[in-house]
Design a protein around this motif. Structure first.
Motif, PDB file in Angstrom:
ATOM      1  N   MET B 102      26.731 -77.034  57.021  1.00 43.42           N
ATOM      2  CA  MET B 102      26.842 -77.376  58.438  1.00 43.42           C
ATOM      3  C   MET B 102      27.891 -78.425  58.783  1.00 43.42           C
ATOM      4  O   MET B 102      28.442 -78.405  59.885  1.00 43.42           O
ATOM      5  CB  MET B 102      25.481 -77.870  58.959  1.00 43.42           C
ATOM      6  N   VAL B 103      28.153 -79.394  57.864  1.00 45.31           N
ATOM      7  CA  VAL B 103      28.972 -80.552  58.264  1.00 45.31           C
ATOM      8  C   VAL B 103      30.387 -80.178  58.688  1.00 45.31           C
ATOM      9  O   VAL B 103      30.985 -80.840  59.530  1.00 45.31           O
ATOM     10  CB  VAL B 103      29.027 -81.660  57.174  1.00 45.31           C
ATOM     11  N   LYS B 104      30.912 -79.084  58.128  1.00 47.69           N
ATOM     12  CA  LYS B 104      32.254 -78.690  58.531  1.00 47.69           C
ATOM     13  C   LYS B 104      32.256 -78.189  59.976  1.00 47.69           C
ATOM     14  O   LYS B 104      33.100 -78.579  60.783  1.00 47.69           O
ATOM     15  CB  LYS B 104      32.802 -77.613  57.597  1.00 47.69           C
ATOM     16  N   ALA B 105      31.260 -77.351  60.299  1.00 46.99           N
ATOM     17  CA  ALA B 105      31.157 -76.834  61.662  1.00 46.99           C
ATOM     18  C   ALA B 105      30.893 -77.967  62.651  1.00 46.99           C
ATOM     19  O   ALA B 105      31.344 -77.931  63.791  1.00 46.99           O
ATOM     20  CB  ALA B 105      30.042 -75.799  61.729  1.00 46.99           C
ATOM     21  N   LEU B 106      30.173 -79.001  62.205  1.00 41.50           N
ATOM     22  CA  LEU B 106      29.890 -80.146  63.068  1.00 41.50           C
ATOM     23  C   LEU B 106      31.110 -81.039  63.232  1.00 41.50           C
ATOM     24  O   LEU B 106      31.142 -81.920  64.093  1.00 41.50           O
ATOM     25  CB  LEU B 106      28.729 -80.972  62.499  1.00 41.50           C
ATOM     26  N   GLU B 309      28.819 -69.366  56.767  1.00 36.67           N
ATOM     27  CA  GLU B 309      29.489 -68.538  57.773  1.00 36.67           C
ATOM     28  C   GLU B 309      28.676 -68.437  59.057  1.00 36.67           C
ATOM     29  O   GLU B 309      29.225 -68.474  60.160  1.00 36.67           O
ATOM     30  CB  GLU B 309      29.785 -67.135  57.201  1.00 36.67           C
ATOM     31  N   MET B 310      27.349 -68.371  58.908  1.00 41.64           N
ATOM     32  CA  MET B 310      26.494 -68.295  60.088  1.00 41.64           C
ATOM     33  C   MET B 310      26.648 -69.565  60.941  1.00 41.64           C
ATOM     34  O   MET B 310      26.805 -69.493  62.152  1.00 41.64           O
ATOM     35  CB  MET B 310      25.045 -68.135  59.642  1.00 41.64           C
ATOM     36  N   TYR B 311      26.641 -70.731  60.294  1.00 39.74           N
ATOM     37  CA  TYR B 311      26.732 -71.980  61.052  1.00 39.74           C
ATOM     38  C   TYR B 311      28.125 -72.208  61.636  1.00 39.74           C
ATOM     39  O   TYR B 311      28.256 -72.812  62.697  1.00 39.74           O
ATOM     40  CB  TYR B 311      26.291 -73.169  60.186  1.00 39.74           C
ATOM     41  N   MET B 312      29.149 -71.721  60.928  1.00 39.39           N
ATOM     42  CA  MET B 312      30.504 -71.864  61.472  1.00 39.39           C
ATOM     43  C   MET B 312      30.608 -71.116  62.806  1.00 39.39           C
ATOM     44  O   MET B 312      31.406 -71.460  63.670  1.00 39.39           O
ATOM     45  CB  MET B 312      31.547 -71.310  60.489  1.00 39.39           C
ATOM     46  N   ASP B 313      29.760 -70.091  62.954  1.00 36.25           N
ATOM     47  CA  ASP B 313      29.764 -69.338  64.200  1.00 36.25           C
ATOM     48  C   ASP B 313      28.830 -69.976  65.242  1.00 36.25           C
ATOM     49  O   ASP B 313      29.194 -70.164  66.397  1.00 36.25           O
ATOM     50  CB  ASP B 313      29.327 -67.891  63.894  1.00 36.25           C
ATOM     51  N   LEU B 314      27.603 -70.353  64.781  1.00 35.12           N
ATOM     52  CA  LEU B 314      26.572 -70.837  65.711  1.00 35.12           C
ATOM     53  C   LEU B 314      26.842 -72.238  66.254  1.00 35.12           C
ATOM     54  O   LEU B 314      26.696 -72.493  67.446  1.00 35.12           O
ATOM     55  CB  LEU B 314      25.225 -70.868  64.981  1.00 35.12           C
ATOM     56  N   ILE B 315      27.222 -73.171  65.373  1.00 39.96           N
ATOM     57  CA  ILE B 315      27.280 -74.584  65.772  1.00 39.96           C
ATOM     58  C   ILE B 315      28.319 -74.861  66.861  1.00 39.96           C
ATOM     59  O   ILE B 315      28.000 -75.531  67.843  1.00 39.96           O
ATOM     60  CB  ILE B 315      27.465 -75.497  64.534  1.00 39.96           C
TER      61      ILE B 315
END
Lengths: 502, 322
Positions: B102-106, B309-315
């Motif tokens: 998650m931290v990258k997407a955040l 990949e899911m979080y890169m899309d959702l976050i």
């Protein structure tokens, strides 16, 4: 009464007492050393106590917890460096007492009133656990905001001689508290692109820096180049080697009685409210007792009432925090959050069901809490006297010890070298504040309460869908907001009145 | 002349013995000194409990001490950054939580599961939808209906914007076609307190965190939002069983810096796996209510990348909405 007997039956065993003593001794060390906190100690000891039977394992943890909150007051009083955040408010009056050559009395008040507060907290747990826990839950974001705002209005009271300087200090604190993640949007603010700063400046290293390093830097600079005589310990200069009497006399006891009651009640209620711990309890306890005191003007200058209020508040907070944790399974502060884990390791899930099915366990915890308070009451006087010898040491030795403890303490908290730099930054701030006579109280107040005020103001507005009336329509919130308004407006009225007289 | 030749011999002797010594040490069995275990959270939580229990069990197998060190801050990004930069010699191991994905997407740090040699997944923590017991909806279906009829009115408490339990709420919102108002708190416990105090209407954190409130009769779990029912509440259905395609859970495992020699990786992986299967480890996890659901290294890698990949899309979408 019968319940108490059951409680003591379970804990009055040689093995349990031994572990409780072990915990108390550890707690004295953890509390006195800045940077080692009660939360950290309890968390690290929890996996080690898993192998012991519950009454012994919890004996260690409860011993450490109670003793360290009390012992934090020793460094706060003697060195003006809070040993744990819980004793920040004890520096307000504790250290001025030391400067008035009443070190013994200040240390004695810390021991006696910590125990009074601690026992009061447990008493409330025993007689009113569920009503108190339910009341604590009624504290929502609006109430937190109002409480925080009320606390911030104390800035004026702790400003000392110059309100303007106090407010400047306070706003520096508020500005520093803005560094880190935005509490609502979770986006980094003022972090200068650094990952280290994403979650902000760690509070404890900053506190250690402002109080500990700042004091050492200031003393070193002011003593530099002065005759040798000045650097000799206070004791030798004045020709005494003891700390003076430690026990309060009957007159002082009566004088501090209102402060004791206010401190105890404030502590237990604030402890019960989830998410606010002993640091806030003792700050608010101090302010409540100041406002109701006949000798307001002594507060912050070495008032025994002020010290009594903070010492009772931070220890009665423990009983309050334990109440919410045990009655509802919601941690009242950081330590009880860790204790939930250790309860679960013993197969006990806190909550109403525990009072019904495992009442033995509940009484055992109560028994341990009472004994822990009696233990540090018994050993505290001796330990304080021993620790008090520290200020009689030659200054260079004292300085280097504080420096080492401060640096090690700020590192060990998160095992981050970055925090040592934060402590240095705090040290420079602390030095400049002392050099130019800015008070320290407001900046610490702002660092603790600023984030609470900001977060809860915004949370409350989300909950009310943007309607600010939420702060005025909820009774507890309204009371605190009126209290704040009164504090800010009263100097104006007083001045007007005085003007009319003249 | 003679003296200098002697010196050369001596020098060569020293050089040779050094080479020999280094050759020996390279071949010496790993491990030969203490191992550091970086835990990204403060002492006391689930991450710390799993990390410390594993350290205590695995050090008996490896024969060297494993010293847990808590490095906190930035949702674990600081600890994971430190692990990423550590020498890949097996002497620094890290606990990695769901935030690894998650931290990258955040936007906190440039970290992804690909930066590490993943050892194993240990535990999972499913999300669950919990409401007050006195709420106007008593089942998941009734909640869905109510939420659709009252867009924006249901206040859902989260453990912070962009946190895993906030994502759970967003995923739920999407799958049932409703609109919530999110109230971020500083962690899950304060959000549960706010729910019990009646300040908000629902939370989407783990079953463990609401256990006391449910047992005390204040709260009610309507559905588990993970892939299987919670052992704590076997009678509560999953949203998947009710026909809603949602699977959000927190998880945790262990990782090594990228490029760790294969023998070292194998030694650690087999020791950790053996430790996981010990009775003590299992017992402590059970007492703490931590659901053990192990995956080996390769399977964990695949799982973590899928999550990433899911979080890169959702976050990014989640943060935009706030």
């Amino acid at each position: 009464m019968e319940a108490l007997l059951v409680a003591f039956q379970q804990v009055l065993q040689p093995q349990v007492l031994l572990y409780l003593i072990l915990g108390t001794v550890l707690g004295l060390a953890v509390g006195t050393l800045p940077g080692l906190t009660a939360t950290m100690a309890v968390a690290i000891l929890t996996p080690l106590t898993f192998w012991l039977p519950p009454e012994s394992g919890l004996g260690v943890l409860i011993g450490v917890w109670n003793a360290s909150i009390f012992a934090g007051g020793i460094s706060a009083v003697l060195l003006n460096i809070p040993g744990t955040p819980a004793s920040i408010a004890s520096t307000f009056d504790g250290h001025p007492l030391v400067k008035k050559d009443q070190a013994g009395l200040a240390l004695g008040i810390n021991v006696l009133y910590s125990a009074i507060g601690g026992l009061f907290g447990i008493l409330i747990f025993l007689i009113a656990a569920f009503p108190l826990a339910r009341f604590a839950l009624s504290f929502g974001p609006a109430e937190y905001f109002a409480l925080g705002l009320f606390g911030l209005s104390m800035m004026i009271a702790v400003s000392g001689t110059s309100v303007v300087k106090g407010l400047i200090a306070g706003f520096i604190g508020l500005a520093l508290s803005l560094v880190g993640l935005d509490p609502m949007l979770a986006t980094p603010r003022f972090n200068l692109g650094s990952t280290q700063l994403i979650t902000g400046l760690s509070f404890i290293p900053l506190m250690i820096g402002i109080f500990g390093l700042g004091e050492v830097f200031y003393q070193m600079v002011t003593t530099l180049g002065q005759p040798q005589e000045q650097t000799k310990p206070q004791g030798e200069r004045k020709g005494f080697s003891s700390l003076g009497r430690m026990l309060v006399n009957a007159k002082e006891f009566v004088q501090t009685l209102p402060a004791t009651i206010i401190g105890s009640v404030t502590g237990v209620v604030i402890g019960a409210i989830p998410g606010s711990g002993a640091d806030i309890a003792s700050l608010i306890g101090w302010e409540f007792s100041r406002r109701t005191s006949k000798r307001k003007e002594e507060y912050g200058k070495g008032s025994i009432e002020g010290l009594a209020a903070t010492c009772t508040a931070n220890n009665s907070c423990l009983g309050g925090a334990l109440t919410t944790m045990m009655a509802l399974g919601i941690p009242g502060d950081a330590v009880t959050a860790v204790l939930i884990g250790s309860f679960m390791m013993y197969g006990v899930q806190p909550g109403p069901a525990m009072f019904r099915d495992k009442s033995d366990f509940v009484f055992m915890v109560i028994g341990l809490m009472i004994l822990a308070n009696l233990f540090f009451l018994a050993t505290g006087f001796i330990f304080s006297r021993f620790a008090g010898g520290f200020i009689l040491l030659p200054k260079p030795i004292m300085w280097s010890t504080i420096l080492i403890l401060s640096l090690v303490g700020s590192f060990s908290l998160n095992n981050r070298l970055f925090d040592v730099w934060v402590a240095f930054l705090g040290g420079i701030l602390g030095f400049l504040f002392r050099r130019y006579q800015f008070p320290l109280g407001p900046i610490i107040l702002a660092l603790i309460l600023g984030p609470i005020v900001e977060r809860n103001f915004r949370t409350a507005l989300i909950i009310s869908h943007g309607n600010p009336a939420i702060f005025l329509t909820r009774p507890i919130s309204l009371i605190f907001i009126l209290g704040t308004a009164l504090a800010l407006a009263s100097p104006l009225f007083l001045r007007k009145k005085r003007g009319q007289k003249e | 002349m003679k003296k200098s030749r002697l010196n050369i011999f001596l020098l060569m002797g020293i050089v040779f013995s050094l080479i020999l010594a280094s050759g020996v040490s390279a071949q010496a069995a790993f491990p030969e000194k203490e191992i550091t275990l970086i835990i990204q959270a403060a002492p006391g939580g689930v991450s710390d409990a799993v990390g410390r229990t594993m350290a205590a069990s695995a050090e008996k197998i490896l024969g060297v001490p494993i010293v847990p060190t808590n490095i906190t801050g930035a949702a674990g990004a600081i600890a994971m950054g430190e692990l990423k930069e550590s020498p890949p010699d097996g002497y620094t191991i890290g606990y990695v939580p769901v935030e690894l994905a998650m931290v990258k997407a955040l936007g906190y740090a440039d970290i992804s599961p690909e930066d590490f040699d993943l050892i194993m997944r240990v535990n999972i923590v499913p999300a669950a939808l919990t409401v007050r017991a006195d709420a106007p909806y008593q089942t998941f279906e009734e909640f869905v209906e109510y939420a659709k009829e009252h867009p924006g009115e249901i206040l859902v408490g989260t453990s912070g914007t962009g946190s895993i339990w906030h994502i759970a709420g967003l995923a739920l919102e999407e799958v049932i076609g409703a609109k919530f108002t999110y109230v971020p708190f500083d962690g899950a416990a304060p959000s549960v307190a706010a729910l019990m105090g009646g300040h908000i209407h629902a939370v989407t954190c783990s079953p463990t965190e609401v256990l006391s409130g449910v047992e005390g009769g204040d709260l009610k779990i309507l559905a588990v939002l993970g892939e299987k029912r919670s052992p704590l509440f076997p009678e509560v259905p999953t949203a998947q069983e009710l026909g809603f395609d949602i699977n959000v859970m927190a998880w945790g495992g262990f990782a090594l810096p990228k490029g760790t020699p294969e023998e070292v990786y194998d030694t650690i992986a087999s020791a950790f796996w053996e430790a996981l299967e010990t009775e003590t480890f299992q017992k402590i996890m059970e007492e703490r209510g931590i659901e053990v659901s192990p995956l080996d290294g390769p399977a964990f890698r695949e799982f973590a990348m899928q999550q990433f990949e899911m979080y890169m899309d959702l976050i990014p979408r989640a943060l935009e909405q706030q």
